[in-house]
Design a protein around this motif. Structure first.
Motif, PDB file in Angstrom:
ATOM      1  N   UNK A  90       0.823  -1.213   0.000  1.00 26.43           N
ATOM      2  CA  UNK A  90       0.000   0.000   0.000  1.00 26.43           C
ATOM      3  C   UNK A  90       0.855   1.260   0.000  1.00 26.43           C
ATOM      4  N   UNK A  91       2.056   1.176   0.588  1.00 27.16           N
ATOM      5  CA  UNK A  91       2.947   2.344   0.628  1.00 27.16           C
ATOM      6  C   UNK A  91       3.371   2.798  -0.767  1.00 27.16           C
ATOM      7  N   UNK A  92       3.300   1.883  -1.746  1.00 26.46           N
ATOM      8  CA  UNK A  92       3.710   2.202  -3.117  1.00 26.46           C
ATOM      9  C   UNK A  92       2.549   2.679  -3.973  1.00 26.46           C
ATOM     10  N   UNK A  93       1.383   2.865  -3.370  1.00 20.21           N
ATOM     11  CA  UNK A  93       0.181   3.245  -4.114  1.00 20.21           C
ATOM     12  C   UNK A  93      -0.323   4.610  -3.625  1.00 20.21           C
ATOM     13  N   UNK A  94      -1.300   5.201  -4.332  1.00 22.95           N
ATOM     14  CA  UNK A  94      -1.904   6.454  -3.854  1.00 22.95           C
ATOM     15  C   UNK A  94      -2.686   6.282  -2.554  1.00 22.95           C
ATOM     16  N   UNK A  95      -2.868   5.021  -2.111  1.00 22.14           N
ATOM     17  CA  UNK A  95      -3.650   4.743  -0.908  1.00 22.14           C
ATOM     18  C   UNK A  95      -2.736   4.301   0.231  1.00 22.14           C
ATOM     19  N   UNK A  96      -1.644   5.025   0.393  1.00 23.43           N
ATOM     20  CA  UNK A  96      -0.649   4.650   1.407  1.00 23.43           C
ATOM     21  C   UNK A  96      -1.210   4.709   2.825  1.00 23.43           C
ATOM     22  N   UNK A 256     -13.229  22.994   9.067  1.00 20.36           N
ATOM     23  CA  UNK A 256     -13.104  23.001   7.604  1.00 20.36           C
ATOM     24  C   UNK A 256     -11.862  22.223   7.169  1.00 20.36           C
ATOM     25  N   UNK A 257     -10.739  22.436   7.882  1.00 22.19           N
ATOM     26  CA  UNK A 257      -9.532  21.678   7.569  1.00 22.19           C
ATOM     27  C   UNK A 257      -9.761  20.179   7.723  1.00 22.19           C
ATOM     28  N   UNK A 258     -10.513  19.801   8.753  1.00 21.66           N
ATOM     29  CA  UNK A 258     -10.818  18.387   8.969  1.00 21.66           C
ATOM     30  C   UNK A 258     -11.628  17.797   7.831  1.00 21.66           C
ATOM     31  N   UNK A 259     -12.617  18.539   7.357  1.00 16.78           N
ATOM     32  CA  UNK A 259     -13.450  18.064   6.243  1.00 16.78           C
ATOM     33  C   UNK A 259     -12.634  17.990   4.954  1.00 16.78           C
ATOM     34  N   UNK A 260     -11.801  19.007   4.688  1.00 17.97           N
ATOM     35  CA  UNK A 260     -10.978  19.016   3.476  1.00 17.97           C
ATOM     36  C   UNK A 260      -9.978  17.858   3.463  1.00 17.97           C
ATOM     37  N   UNK A 261      -9.571  17.402   4.645  1.00 17.86           N
ATOM     38  CA  UNK A 261      -8.614  16.287   4.712  1.00 17.86           C
ATOM     39  C   UNK A 261      -9.208  14.987   4.183  1.00 17.86           C
ATOM     40  N   UNK A 262     -10.544  14.936   4.049  1.00 22.46           N
ATOM     41  CA  UNK A 262     -11.203  13.727   3.541  1.00 22.46           C
ATOM     42  C   UNK A 262     -11.013  13.559   2.041  1.00 22.46           C
ATOM     43  N   UNK A 263     -10.698  14.641   1.339  1.00 22.04           N
ATOM     44  CA  UNK A 263     -10.538  14.564  -0.123  1.00 22.04           C
ATOM     45  C   UNK A 263      -9.254  13.812  -0.451  1.00 22.04           C
ATOM     46  N   UNK A 268      -7.084  15.538  -5.465  1.00 24.62           N
ATOM     47  CA  UNK A 268      -6.574  16.877  -5.194  1.00 24.62           C
ATOM     48  C   UNK A 268      -5.072  16.781  -4.911  1.00 24.62           C
ATOM     49  N   UNK A 269      -4.243  16.667  -5.956  1.00 24.51           N
ATOM     50  CA  UNK A 269      -2.798  16.453  -5.774  1.00 24.51           C
ATOM     51  C   UNK A 269      -2.101  17.571  -4.999  1.00 24.51           C
ATOM     52  N   UNK A 270      -2.590  18.792  -5.095  1.00 26.52           N
ATOM     53  CA  UNK A 270      -1.924  19.922  -4.438  1.00 26.52           C
ATOM     54  C   UNK A 270      -2.397  20.138  -2.995  1.00 26.52           C
ATOM     55  N   UNK A 271      -3.186  19.220  -2.479  1.00 25.93           N
ATOM     56  CA  UNK A 271      -3.705  19.368  -1.114  1.00 25.93           C
ATOM     57  C   UNK A 271      -2.553  19.420  -0.114  1.00 25.93           C
ATOM     58  N   UNK A 272      -2.623  20.389   0.802  1.00 32.15           N
ATOM     59  CA  UNK A 272      -1.600  20.478   1.836  1.00 32.15           C
ATOM     60  C   UNK A 272      -1.669  19.274   2.758  1.00 32.15           C
ATOM     61  N   UNK A 273      -0.538  18.859   3.264  1.00 33.25           N
ATOM     62  CA  UNK A 273      -0.515  17.760   4.220  1.00 33.25           C
ATOM     63  C   UNK A 273      -1.280  18.160   5.478  1.00 33.25           C
TER      64      UNK A 273
END
Length: 396
Positions: A90-96, A256-263, A268-273
């Motif tokens: 899983x670490x090698x996939x987008x679903x790490x 709002x940050x918590x909800x956005x973290x669900x995306x 959303x490749x540019x999403x902040x960590x």
């Protein structure tokens, strides 16, 4: 979570009274003692709201589960190994993110298998070696939770199997020895593996006997661990000082940050960590001091801190009322579907371990939401593996 929060803060309180262990070495810090008293008021209030949410309704006793479980205890070894392999893939996939759930699931299965092997002489050596390997990997990760969690879970199994008196004779000395040595050893491991990029052999080689025999170093490191890192109440003090006196309430921004973290990042490749946005709150409120751009120190607000910074007592009340209700609902759902042993003792803590210790809103929202989704994916996989089957006499 609340037992840990209540007990662990005593060491910070003693430190501010001027004690190191039970020796008085300095004058009391009256200002910080008053700040700690205020923080404890918020912790007690949040606890009361949590319990109110948890017991807001009473479920009926569960006599028949939705699925019948066919997992033999010996199969937990296969499940543990399989989950470890999947976690690495899983670490090698987008679903790490899946790897964290799988690693916890693997650890729980390893402990259950070791507990099972204690009743079967032919399996004891294999069970012990596998359990020891899990502990060693967790130790080399530099995360104290990776070794403490398996030991606590093993203790629960041993208490059930051998009773309180017999288990306590072994378990309590083991835990005391763990907490005596682990802060010093863990600091050395992190320095070698995290910051100097040493491999497993080099990391272990950095642990020499002199480190374990240096009582003064162990004493100072242990007190620093007990009084600051074990409890986050000192950070909560800083948040209460800063908001709203120096920084206005965040209102709905943290939610709002918590909800956005669900995306998902794949959308959303540019999403902040989430770790970056959460740590920014620690920095701007003085709970974390970063001395340079290369500083590797990390700190994020706990749930009670994020709830308070949103809008004081009101958002603490709403957040922890929902928190208690959520824990009750999720635990009841899993027990109703898969029973206590698999549903609660294995899957609940595999998918929702964050609910037992809390965390910043970004991690709390994200981990809990996807844990809920994984309940149904896991049930589907278990059905395909013939580990569970629909109970024909189950009534909704």
């Amino acid at each position: 979570m609340w037992g840990y929060t209540a007990v662990s803060s005593i060491f910070y309180f003693l430190d501010q009274l001027g004690y190191e262990f039970f020796e008085h070495v300095a004058f009391p810090n009256v200002f910080e003692i008053e700040a700690t008293s205020l923080s404890q008021k918020f912790i007690v209030f949040a606890h009361a709201c949590y319990l109110s949410g948890y017991f807001v309704y009473k479920n009926k006793n569960i006599n028949i589960t939705e699925y019948r479980v066919n997992i033999k205890e010996g199969a937990y070894l296969k499940l543990s190994i399989g989950a470890t392999i999947l976690a690495l893939l899983a670490l090698k996939t987008p679903f790490s993110q899946l790897s964290s759930y799988l690693n916890i699931f693997s650890t729980i299965c390893a402990v259950k298998y070791f507990g099972y092997s204690l009743s079967h002489r032919k399996l004891i050596i294999k069970g012990f070696l596998y359990f020891t390997t899990v502990l060693l990997i967790g130790f080399l990760s530099g995360m104290k939770e990776s070794t403490l969690f398996p030991l606590i879970y093993l203790g629960v199994i041993l208490y059930d199997k051998y009773g309180v008196k017999r288990t306590s004779l072994v378990f309590f000395p083991l835990i005391l020895a763990y907490f005596y040595f682990i802060p010093t050893l863990n600091g050395t491991i992190r320095e070698a593996a995290w910051y100097n990029n040493k491999n497993a052999y080099e990391t272990l080689s950095s642990l020499d006997n002199s480190l374990l025999l240096n009582k003064e170093k162990i004493r100072s490191v242990n007190w620093a661990f007990l009084s600051t890192r074990l409890s986050e109440i000192s950070m909560l003090n800083r948040y209460l000082e800063s908001v709203p006196a120096r920084r206005p309430y965040y209102n709905l921004e943290i939610y709002k940050n918590g909800v956005l973290s669900l995306i998902p990042r794949i959308i959303w490749p540019s999403k902040l960590s989430p770790d970056i946005t959460a740590q920014q709150r620690a920095i701007e409120n003085g709970a974390l001091i970063v001395n340079s751009p290369y500083d590797t120190t990390s700190a994020k607000p706990q749930t009670v801190a994020d709830a308070y910074m949103s809008y004081g007592y009101l958002t603490v009340f709403i957040t922890f009322l929902c928190y208690g209700f959520l824990v009750h609902t999720l635990s009841h759902l899993l027990e109703k579907k898969l029973g206590y042993d698999l549903g609660l003792s294995v899957l609940f803590y595999s998918l929702f371990s964050i609910l037992s210790r809390g965390g910043c809103f970004e991690n709390l929202f994200n981990t809990t939401f996807y844990g809920f989704v994984l309940i149904f994916i896991t049930i589907h996989i278990f059905k395909k593996l013939n580990y569970i089957e629909k109970n024909p006499i189950y009534l909704n």
